[in-house]
Structure formats: C-alpha cells, structure tokens
Motif scaffolding. Structure first.
Motif, PDB file in Angstrom:
ATOM      1  N   SER A 114      70.427 -39.127 -55.207  1.00 26.69           N
ATOM      2  CA  SER A 114      69.108 -39.068 -55.836  1.00 26.69           C
ATOM      3  C   SER A 114      68.845 -40.352 -56.615  1.00 26.69           C
ATOM      4  CB  SER A 114      69.032 -37.865 -56.783  1.00 26.69           C
ATOM      5  OG  SER A 114      69.246 -36.657 -56.083  1.00 26.69           O
ATOM      6  N   TYR A 143      64.907 -38.710 -65.131  1.00 24.79           N
ATOM      7  CA  TYR A 143      64.495 -37.737 -64.121  1.00 24.79           C
ATOM      8  C   TYR A 143      64.670 -38.322 -62.726  1.00 24.79           C
ATOM      9  CZ  TYR A 143      60.019 -40.249 -63.496  1.00 24.79           C
ATOM     10  OH  TYR A 143      59.061 -41.193 -63.234  1.00 24.79           O
ATOM     11  N   THR A 144      64.504 -37.469 -61.718  1.00 20.76           N
ATOM     12  CA  THR A 144      64.459 -37.912 -60.324  1.00 20.76           C
ATOM     13  C   THR A 144      63.378 -37.125 -59.604  1.00 20.76           C
ATOM     14  OG1 THR A 144      65.703 -38.216 -58.264  1.00 20.76           O
ATOM     15  CG2 THR A 144      66.219 -36.253 -59.561  1.00 20.76           C
ATOM     16  N   ASP A 195      63.716 -36.820 -56.328  1.00 16.72           N
ATOM     17  CA  ASP A 195      64.414 -36.400 -55.114  1.00 16.72           C
ATOM     18  C   ASP A 195      64.988 -34.998 -55.304  1.00 16.72           C
ATOM     19  OD1 ASP A 195      63.868 -38.915 -54.038  1.00 16.72           O
ATOM     20  OD2 ASP A 195      65.706 -39.766 -54.872  1.00 16.72           O
ATOM     21  N   ASN A 196      64.130 -33.999 -55.149  1.00 15.62           N
ATOM     22  CA  ASN A 196      64.571 -32.621 -55.396  1.00 15.62           C
ATOM     23  C   ASN A 196      64.266 -31.683 -54.236  1.00 15.62           C
ATOM     24  OD1 ASN A 196      61.828 -32.578 -55.619  1.00 15.62           O
ATOM     25  ND2 ASN A 196      61.757 -31.782 -57.700  1.00 15.62           N
ATOM     26  N   PRO A 233      69.480 -29.364 -53.208  1.00 19.23           N
ATOM     27  CA  PRO A 233      69.961 -29.833 -54.514  1.00 19.23           C
ATOM     28  C   PRO A 233      69.824 -28.729 -55.564  1.00 19.23           C
ATOM     29  CG  PRO A 233      67.831 -30.828 -53.986  1.00 19.23           C
ATOM     30  CD  PRO A 233      68.270 -30.068 -52.778  1.00 19.23           C
ATOM     31  N   TYR A 258      72.111 -31.220 -61.194  1.00 19.01           N
ATOM     32  CA  TYR A 258      72.113 -32.664 -61.405  1.00 19.01           C
ATOM     33  C   TYR A 258      72.954 -32.979 -62.639  1.00 19.01           C
ATOM     34  CZ  TYR A 258      67.972 -32.301 -58.411  1.00 19.01           C
ATOM     35  OH  TYR A 258      67.110 -32.005 -57.383  1.00 19.01           O
ATOM     36  N   SER A 270      67.615 -28.648 -63.527  1.00 15.66           N
ATOM     37  CA  SER A 270      66.343 -29.372 -63.488  1.00 15.66           C
ATOM     38  C   SER A 270      66.553 -30.818 -63.077  1.00 15.66           C
ATOM     39  CB  SER A 270      65.667 -29.322 -64.860  1.00 15.66           C
ATOM     40  OG  SER A 270      64.558 -30.211 -64.908  1.00 15.66           O
ATOM     41  N   PRO A 271      65.677 -31.359 -62.236  1.00 13.09           N
ATOM     42  CA  PRO A 271      65.747 -32.786 -61.917  1.00 13.09           C
ATOM     43  C   PRO A 271      65.104 -33.651 -62.979  1.00 13.09           C
ATOM     44  CG  PRO A 271      63.951 -31.793 -60.696  1.00 13.09           C
ATOM     45  CD  PRO A 271      64.632 -30.665 -61.442  1.00 13.09           C
ATOM     46  N   THR A 316      74.259 -35.687 -57.775  1.00 11.48           N
ATOM     47  CA  THR A 316      73.528 -34.532 -57.258  1.00 11.48           C
ATOM     48  C   THR A 316      74.489 -33.585 -56.546  1.00 11.48           C
ATOM     49  OG1 THR A 316      71.579 -35.916 -56.914  1.00 11.48           O
ATOM     50  CG2 THR A 316      71.606 -33.781 -55.814  1.00 11.48           C
ATOM     51  N   TYR A 346      74.785 -30.508 -54.031  1.00 16.14           N
ATOM     52  CA  TYR A 346      74.052 -29.782 -52.996  1.00 16.14           C
ATOM     53  C   TYR A 346      74.752 -28.466 -52.673  1.00 16.14           C
ATOM     54  CZ  TYR A 346      71.490 -34.098 -51.839  1.00 16.14           C
ATOM     55  OH  TYR A 346      70.703 -35.220 -51.875  1.00 16.14           O
TER      56      TYR A 346
END
Length: 225
Positions: A97, A117-118, A120-121, A141, A144, A158-159, A184, A186
């Motif tokens: 991410s 933050y990201t 990519d979620n 995902p 994080y 939370s991303p 991240t 998965y």
C-alpha cells in the motif's frame, strides 16, 4: 514433465499405497502433491497409471519421503487442492500500500498531529489454473500497521483518512529524520470456477517501502508591517 516420464518415476502404484496406508501397520502415511515449478504448484506434475490420469504425489511414512505415487485425479481430495491454493496465495506478489503523509512534502512539525493514510484499500483478485481448474484468489486488506519511524507503530483495520477527517495520526516530540512505512495484512479468499467464495485460513503481510520524514520545529518570526 510428460505423463510417461512421471509414470516411470512413480515407484508406488496407487493400489500399493492405499493398501499400505490402510493396513493398520502402526505407521503414519501421508501424500503431498508434487510441484513441477519449485514448490509453488501452479504447475502440478501429471501422470498416467493404467490409463487413469492423475498427479504425482510424494509418499511420506512417519515423516520420511519413501517414494512417489500417481494419485488419480478423482482421488485428489479437497485438502490437497486447498493446500495448493494456500501456497499460490502466499507466492503471489500482492502489492504494498502507498503511504500518504500530511502535511505533504516530507516534513512535519514537533508536537503536531501528523496524519497518515492510504487509498489502497480495495480487494484484489487474480485467477490461476490449479489442478486443471480455474481458481480465483482474492486478497482483502484487513489490517494496516503504520510504522512511525521513532520506535512506535499502530495497527488498525482502518486505512486512515485524508485531512480533515483524521483517523490515524502521530505526534512527534522532538526534531529528527525518521523512516516511515506501512505494512498491509491481507486475508485470502478463493473460489473454484463459479463456486462460492471460501476463506483461506492464513494471512499474508506485505511490507511497504520506507520513506524519510523530517520533523522540524516551528520558529517564531517577527513581522514588521
């Protein structure tokens, strides 16, 4: 590897293996499907025994490899397929991410709520052929780990969110240059053909690349009007 080559290497017939493993001889018998490409098993070793197509398996007696056997395709049970899917899930290069830090520009302030933050979620799906079947493997995902570079970190589902909706923040207490990153984790799911989605009973964590963040102090300035 062709069927004839594989068949020539199998020093057990499936009938012999079945007889030994069910004989109650006090030994523990296990078969594990054999891979033709270094253990990932997107390419299984095919074989043919007395006209029955199958896949080469390693035969283990009490944990020791004692030979190979050609297991007919219809006898390859769901456990074997699941093991292959887990191996494939773990071998795929799922993306890291991208970490976003606010304020931007690689600098933040001492005693300031720095935002992380990201975006990519989203779940990612890839399709593989495993044991001659189309298998969709999905990486979702689910957590994080934000590495703040000063020895502290936080793990969250939370991303994070961009300003002004702050969700994952960190306050640095002194000047420094730190390396921040985002890992991240998965959770895997799969389905065979158009079947139902099933959970993969393992997770996979992808470490993100580190980037430098400079923490500076805000100095008061005299402004003459």
């Amino acid at each position: 590897m062709g069927w004839e080559q594989a068949n020539a290497e199998c020093n057990w017939t499936y009938a012999e293996y079945s007889s030994s493993s069910s004989s109650g001889d006090g030994h523990t018998w296990v078969v594990t499907i054999q891979c033709g490409n270094g253990g990932i098993c997107s390419e299984q070793v095919e074989c043919n025994e007395d006209g029955a197509e199958g896949f080469v398996h390693d035969v283990y007696m009490d944990g020791t490899d004692v030979g190979d056997v050609c297991v007919p395709a219809e006898e390859v049970d769901e456990v074997n397929i699941t093991q292959l899917i887990i191996r494939e899930f773990k071998s795929i290069k799922w993306p890291a991410s991208r970490l976003v830090v606010q304020p931007p520009g690689g600098k933040t302030l001492v005693n300031f709520e720095t935002n992380f933050y990201t975006l990519d979620n989203a779940a990612i799906t890839q399709v593989r052929t495993i044991a001659r079947q189309a298998v969709s493997i999905r990486a979702v995902p689910t957590s994080y780990t934000f590495q703040f570079g000063d020895g502290s970190s936080t793990t969250t589902a939370s991303p994070g969110r961009p300003h002004p909706d702050l969700d994952v923040t960190h306050v640095y207490t002194q000047k420094a240059t730190v390396a921040v990153s985002l890992d991240t984790t998965y959770t895997g799911e799969y389905r065979i053909g158009d079947g139902d989605w099933l959970a993969i009973p393992e997770t996979l964590t992808v470490a993100g690349a580190a980037s430098d963040l400079q923490i500076v102090e805000a100095l008061p300035q005299l402004v003459i009007r």
